[in-house]
Design a protein around this motif. Structure first.
Motif, PDB file in Angstrom:
ATOM      1  N   PHE A 171       5.338   9.035  -8.040  1.00  0.00           N
ATOM      2  CA  PHE A 171       4.827   9.712  -6.855  1.00  0.00           C
ATOM      3  C   PHE A 171       4.093   8.709  -5.965  1.00  0.00           C
ATOM      4  CE2 PHE A 171       1.793  12.304  -4.431  1.00  0.00           C
ATOM      5  CZ  PHE A 171       2.643  13.286  -3.928  1.00  0.00           C
ATOM      6  N   VAL A 172       4.435   8.689  -4.677  1.00  0.00           N
ATOM      7  CA  VAL A 172       3.770   7.821  -3.700  1.00  0.00           C
ATOM      8  C   VAL A 172       2.966   8.698  -2.752  1.00  0.00           C
ATOM      9  CG1 VAL A 172       4.061   6.099  -1.881  1.00  0.00           C
ATOM     10  CG2 VAL A 172       5.599   6.102  -3.864  1.00  0.00           C
ATOM     11  N   HIS A 173       1.652   8.626  -2.896  1.00  0.00           N
ATOM     12  CA  HIS A 173       0.765   9.468  -2.090  1.00  0.00           C
ATOM     13  C   HIS A 173       0.722   8.962  -0.651  1.00  0.00           C
ATOM     14  CE1 HIS A 173      -2.729  11.852  -0.934  1.00  0.00           C
ATOM     15  NE2 HIS A 173      -2.574  12.531  -2.055  1.00  0.00           N
ATOM     16  N   PRO A 174       0.650   9.861   0.321  1.00  0.00           N
ATOM     17  CA  PRO A 174       0.657   9.411   1.722  1.00  0.00           C
ATOM     18  C   PRO A 174      -0.608   8.687   2.157  1.00  0.00           C
ATOM     19  CG  PRO A 174       0.396  11.794   1.611  1.00  0.00           C
ATOM     20  CD  PRO A 174       0.718  11.335   0.208  1.00  0.00           C
ATOM     21  N   TYR A 175      -1.745   8.884   1.461  1.00  0.00           N
ATOM     22  CA  TYR A 175      -2.974   8.225   1.915  1.00  0.00           C
ATOM     23  C   TYR A 175      -3.964   7.898   0.798  1.00  0.00           C
ATOM     24  CZ  TYR A 175      -4.376  13.177   1.948  1.00  0.00           C
ATOM     25  OH  TYR A 175      -4.588  14.498   1.615  1.00  0.00           O
ATOM     26  N   ASP A 176      -3.998   8.659  -0.267  1.00  0.00           N
ATOM     27  CA  ASP A 176      -5.071   8.504  -1.252  1.00  0.00           C
ATOM     28  C   ASP A 176      -4.659   7.549  -2.377  1.00  0.00           C
ATOM     29  OD1 ASP A 176      -7.664   9.003  -1.933  1.00  0.00           O
ATOM     30  OD2 ASP A 176      -7.269  10.880  -2.993  1.00  0.00           O
ATOM     31  N   ASP A 177      -4.364   6.317  -2.005  1.00  0.00           N
ATOM     32  CA  ASP A 177      -3.881   5.321  -2.955  1.00  0.00           C
ATOM     33  C   ASP A 177      -4.338   3.948  -2.458  1.00  0.00           C
ATOM     34  OD1 ASP A 177      -1.778   3.165  -3.686  1.00  0.00           O
ATOM     35  OD2 ASP A 177      -1.315   4.801  -5.084  1.00  0.00           O
ATOM     36  N   PRO A 178      -4.951   3.112  -3.302  1.00  0.00           N
ATOM     37  CA  PRO A 178      -5.477   1.819  -2.852  1.00  0.00           C
ATOM     38  C   PRO A 178      -4.429   0.917  -2.211  1.00  0.00           C
ATOM     39  CG  PRO A 178      -6.384   2.377  -4.997  1.00  0.00           C
ATOM     40  CD  PRO A 178      -5.335   3.404  -4.704  1.00  0.00           C
ATOM     41  N   ASP A 179      -3.199   0.911  -2.727  1.00  0.00           N
ATOM     42  CA  ASP A 179      -2.171   0.051  -2.138  1.00  0.00           C
ATOM     43  C   ASP A 179      -1.709   0.573  -0.775  1.00  0.00           C
ATOM     44  OD1 ASP A 179      -2.090  -1.796  -4.275  1.00  0.00           O
ATOM     45  OD2 ASP A 179      -0.874  -0.385  -5.447  1.00  0.00           O
ATOM     46  N   VAL A 180      -1.665   1.878  -0.625  1.00  0.00           N
ATOM     47  CA  VAL A 180      -1.339   2.468   0.677  1.00  0.00           C
ATOM     48  C   VAL A 180      -2.454   2.160   1.674  1.00  0.00           C
ATOM     49  CG1 VAL A 180      -0.982   4.637   1.919  1.00  0.00           C
ATOM     50  CG2 VAL A 180       0.113   4.282  -0.307  1.00  0.00           C
ATOM     51  N   ILE A 181      -3.694   2.332   1.246  1.00  0.00           N
ATOM     52  CA  ILE A 181      -4.844   2.046   2.115  1.00  0.00           C
ATOM     53  C   ILE A 181      -4.823   0.587   2.565  1.00  0.00           C
ATOM     54  CG2 ILE A 181      -7.372   1.872   2.164  1.00  0.00           C
ATOM     55  CD1 ILE A 181      -7.391   4.286   0.189  1.00  0.00           C
ATOM     56  N   ALA A 182      -4.535  -0.320   1.626  1.00  0.00           N
ATOM     57  CA  ALA A 182      -4.502  -1.745   1.968  1.00  0.00           C
ATOM     58  C   ALA A 182      -3.399  -2.041   2.981  1.00  0.00           C
ATOM     59  CB  ALA A 182      -4.297  -2.579   0.704  1.00  0.00           C
ATOM     60  N   GLY A 183      -2.244  -1.405   2.816  1.00  0.00           N
ATOM     61  CA  GLY A 183      -1.166  -1.601   3.783  1.00  0.00           C
ATOM     62  C   GLY A 183      -1.577  -1.167   5.177  1.00  0.00           C
ATOM     63  N   GLN A 184      -2.252  -0.024   5.265  1.00  0.00           N
ATOM     64  CA  GLN A 184      -2.716   0.446   6.576  1.00  0.00           C
ATOM     65  C   GLN A 184      -3.796  -0.475   7.138  1.00  0.00           C
ATOM     66  OE1 GLN A 184      -0.395   2.225   6.455  1.00  0.00           O
ATOM     67  NE2 GLN A 184      -0.545   4.246   5.507  1.00  0.00           N
ATOM     68  N   GLY A 185      -4.564  -1.114   6.258  1.00  0.00           N
ATOM     69  CA  GLY A 185      -5.622  -2.015   6.715  1.00  0.00           C
ATOM     70  C   GLY A 185      -5.113  -3.218   7.477  1.00  0.00           C
ATOM     71  N   THR A 186      -3.822  -3.539   7.328  1.00  0.00           N
ATOM     72  CA  THR A 186      -3.265  -4.670   8.078  1.00  0.00           C
ATOM     73  C   THR A 186      -3.291  -4.424   9.587  1.00  0.00           C
ATOM     74  OG1 THR A 186      -1.003  -3.807   7.832  1.00  0.00           O
ATOM     75  CG2 THR A 186      -1.785  -5.375   6.159  1.00  0.00           C
ATOM     76  N   VAL A 187      -3.407  -3.161  10.010  1.00  0.00           N
ATOM     77  CA  VAL A 187      -3.554  -2.862  11.435  1.00  0.00           C
ATOM     78  C   VAL A 187      -4.826  -3.521  11.967  1.00  0.00           C
ATOM     79  CG1 VAL A 187      -3.824  -1.047  13.163  1.00  0.00           C
ATOM     80  CG2 VAL A 187      -2.313  -0.675  11.216  1.00  0.00           C
ATOM     81  N   ALA A 188      -5.931  -3.396  11.217  1.00  0.00           N
ATOM     82  CA  ALA A 188      -7.200  -4.000  11.638  1.00  0.00           C
ATOM     83  C   ALA A 188      -7.135  -5.521  11.580  1.00  0.00           C
ATOM     84  CB  ALA A 188      -8.336  -3.484  10.764  1.00  0.00           C
ATOM     85  N   MET A 189      -6.452  -6.068  10.565  1.00  0.00           N
ATOM     86  CA  MET A 189      -6.319  -7.524  10.447  1.00  0.00           C
ATOM     87  C   MET A 189      -5.650  -8.089  11.700  1.00  0.00           C
ATOM     88  SD  MET A 189      -4.360  -9.647   7.434  1.00  0.00           S
ATOM     89  CE  MET A 189      -2.740  -8.998   7.914  1.00  0.00           C
ATOM     90  N   GLU A 190      -4.592  -7.438  12.152  1.00  0.00           N
ATOM     91  CA  GLU A 190      -3.925  -7.878  13.370  1.00  0.00           C
ATOM     92  C   GLU A 190      -4.816  -7.696  14.592  1.00  0.00           C
ATOM     93  OE1 GLU A 190       0.491  -6.441  11.769  1.00  0.00           O
ATOM     94  OE2 GLU A 190      -0.262  -5.728  13.696  1.00  0.00           O
TER      95      GLU A 190
END
Length: 504
Positions: free
Chosen positions: A142-161
């Motif tokens: 199961f791949v959660h849409p938001y409540d998962d550390p790896d998913v959160i980290a992927g979304q965090g790349t928006v701020a890095m850019e």
């Protein structure tokens, strides 16, 4: 806690499928607000949403044996498309459970990316429950849409850019919040790299689950959520995302549906792209902050998080935009029901642009008019009401009245018992400032107006439906006058739609 995400974000190898999206200045809005407004264009991702980042990063972090089993998610929108695309890139079998009510355009988009679609239930919760069952039945991951550390980290790349693209001073960043994956990832990175930059989470008033959780000190489940901004319509903030956000977010801003619609228009005017409602939530919060803070010449950034919008929603959005921008006042006005008062009222409105005019004769005494008028932001609306009241009108401001905006404006009408000799005509005239007033001045005064409907839809021609009490012996005189108007007109007195719902 936020520090633990920095390495995860820096190590996220998502650019096999995701792109580094531009950070664009919104020149028109910047000029209007007196600040530098920056928009991170996540709507330009291959799946038209930031969700591809977190979904793909999660897939990359899965051990080979878990990837071989296949993945599953429940989603009615952007997460489904992101996971389907990421899985196709890695050769992973993906199953997406979607509610039966999901628009066909989204179902087709997921299938086109190679995922199996299972349609189940009428709501997201029912689809999510079925997805959990299939995890056990098919031995899927199961791949959660938001409540998962790896998913959160992927979304965090928006701020890095974002911080790399804008190296100057940045007063605040405004991030839309649903389950909290994007906000948690971005806030963790921003507060570690630039702790002086304020981070605001932005939620719709009808789905403010983070605000409720911060107020209570713990996660709470909202009894119901509004679905207009469906991408952030979440009843309970995620467990992991809440742990991060309570340490990193400076405050939560809530925005109304009308404010979201106005932000969609702002994005279109600056980029010529149409954001989905959830995609414009952050900008709606930014505008609210800019107006309330009074700051000038500072840099404010937000994310256009997605553009997966159903085309048939655009009419509703357009309808609500002017009110959200505080450029339309919706008023109920009482005038005397006697010859000449209707024309006098139109003249008393002066040169203000009329956006809507609805009226139906209701007998002797008072006439009630539903009128929409363009106003400028600020105190102009209250000044308009005061001005009309000084001229002797009884005015009720309905601009913030949901029932009036959603329903009553479409229901002003009905049959009038005992109304005799009514004729109904439909007109078109070139839509330009003052055109409606000039039309009324030519038409009104000779006969009693019993029905009037006008709505400005931004077209080249204004369209009016008007009813008048005209004795049979005076019909030829009426036709002569209508011919002199030199506007196209149609006699609708025998139209069955009129007979069914308006005719006496």
């Amino acid at each position: 806690m936020p520090k633990s995400y920095i390495k995860r974000i820096l190590d996220a190898r998502i650019y096999d499928v995701a792109i580094e999206t531009p950070l664009e200045p919104m020149r028109q809005l910047s000029h209007r607000l007196g600040n530098r407004i920056l928009l991170k264009r996540e709507d330009l991702q291959p799946v038209f949403s930031f969700k591809i980042r977190g979904a793909y990063n999660k897939l990359l972090q899965l051990p080979p044996e878990q990837r071989a089993r296949g993945v599953i998610a429940a989603s009615a929108g952007n997460h489904a498309q992101g996971l389907a695309m990421g899985a196709a890139q890695l050769g992973v079998r993906a199953t997406i459970v979607m509610p039966k009510t999901t628009p066909q355009i989204k179902v087709s988009a997921v299938r086109m990316r190679g995922a199996e679609v299972v349609l189940y239930g009428d709501t997201f919760d029912e689809a999510a429950s079925r997805a959990r069952q299939l995890v056990n039945e098919r031995d899927l991951v199961f791949v959660h849409p938001y409540d998962d550390p790896d998913v959160i980290a992927g979304q965090g790349t928006v701020a890095m850019e974002l911080l790399r693209q804008h190296s100057g001073n940045l007063e605040a960043v405004f991030i839309p919040v649903g389950g909290g994956g994007l906000a948690a990832g971005m806030a963790a990175y921003i507060k570690y790299v630039r702790p002086e930059t304020r981070v605001y989470a932005v939620e719709p008033e009808e789905a403010a689950c983070l605000k409720a959780a911060l107020k209570s000190g713990e996660r709470v489940r909202l009894p119901q959520v509004g679905l207009f901004a469906d991408g952030v319509a979440v009843a309970q903030i995620g467990e992991e995302t809440f742990r991060v956000l309570r340490e990193t977010v400076d405050d939560v801003i809530t925005v109304s549906t009308d404010e979201i619609c106005a932000a969609i228009k702002d994005i279109f005017e600056d980029t010529r792209s149409i954001a989905e409602p959830a995609g414009a939530v952050g900008l709606a919060g930014l505008k609210k902050y800019a107006e309330q803070s009074g700051g000038r010449n500072v840099a404010l950034a937000t994310v256009c998080s997605g553009a997966n919008i159903n085309f048939d929603r655009l009419r509703y959005i357009s309808e609500r935009t002017e009110i959200g921008e505080k450029r339309e006042a919706v008023l109920a006005v009482r005038i005397e029901e006697r010859p000449g008062s209707y024309l006098r009222f139109c003249r008393d409105l002066g040169d203000r642009a009329i956006t809507e005019f609805n009226y139906r004769y209701a007998g002797d005494g008072e006439a009630h008019i539903f009128v929409g008028l363009q106003v400028s932001a600020g105190s102009d609306r209250s000044q308009l009401v005061e001005e009309l009241e000084r001229k002797g009108y009884s005015v009720t401001d309905l601009t913030d009245n949901e029932m009036a905006k959603l329903h009553i404006r479409h229901l002003v009408g009905g049959r009038v018992p005992g109304l005799c000799h009514e004729v109904v005509y439909r007109f078109e005239f070139p839509e330009r400032p003052g055109a409606l007033r000039k039309f009324l001045e030519q038409l009104a005064g000779r006969w009693n107006i019993t029905l009037f409907h006008y709505r400005n839809h931004g077209a080249a021609y204004g369209r009016v439906l008007a009813g008048m009490q005209v004795e049979p012996s005076e019909r030829e005189e009426l036709l002569d006058l209508l011919e002199q108007l030199q506007f196209p007109f149609w006699d609708e007195t025998e139209n069955p739609a009129y007979s069914f719902f308006l005719g006496s």
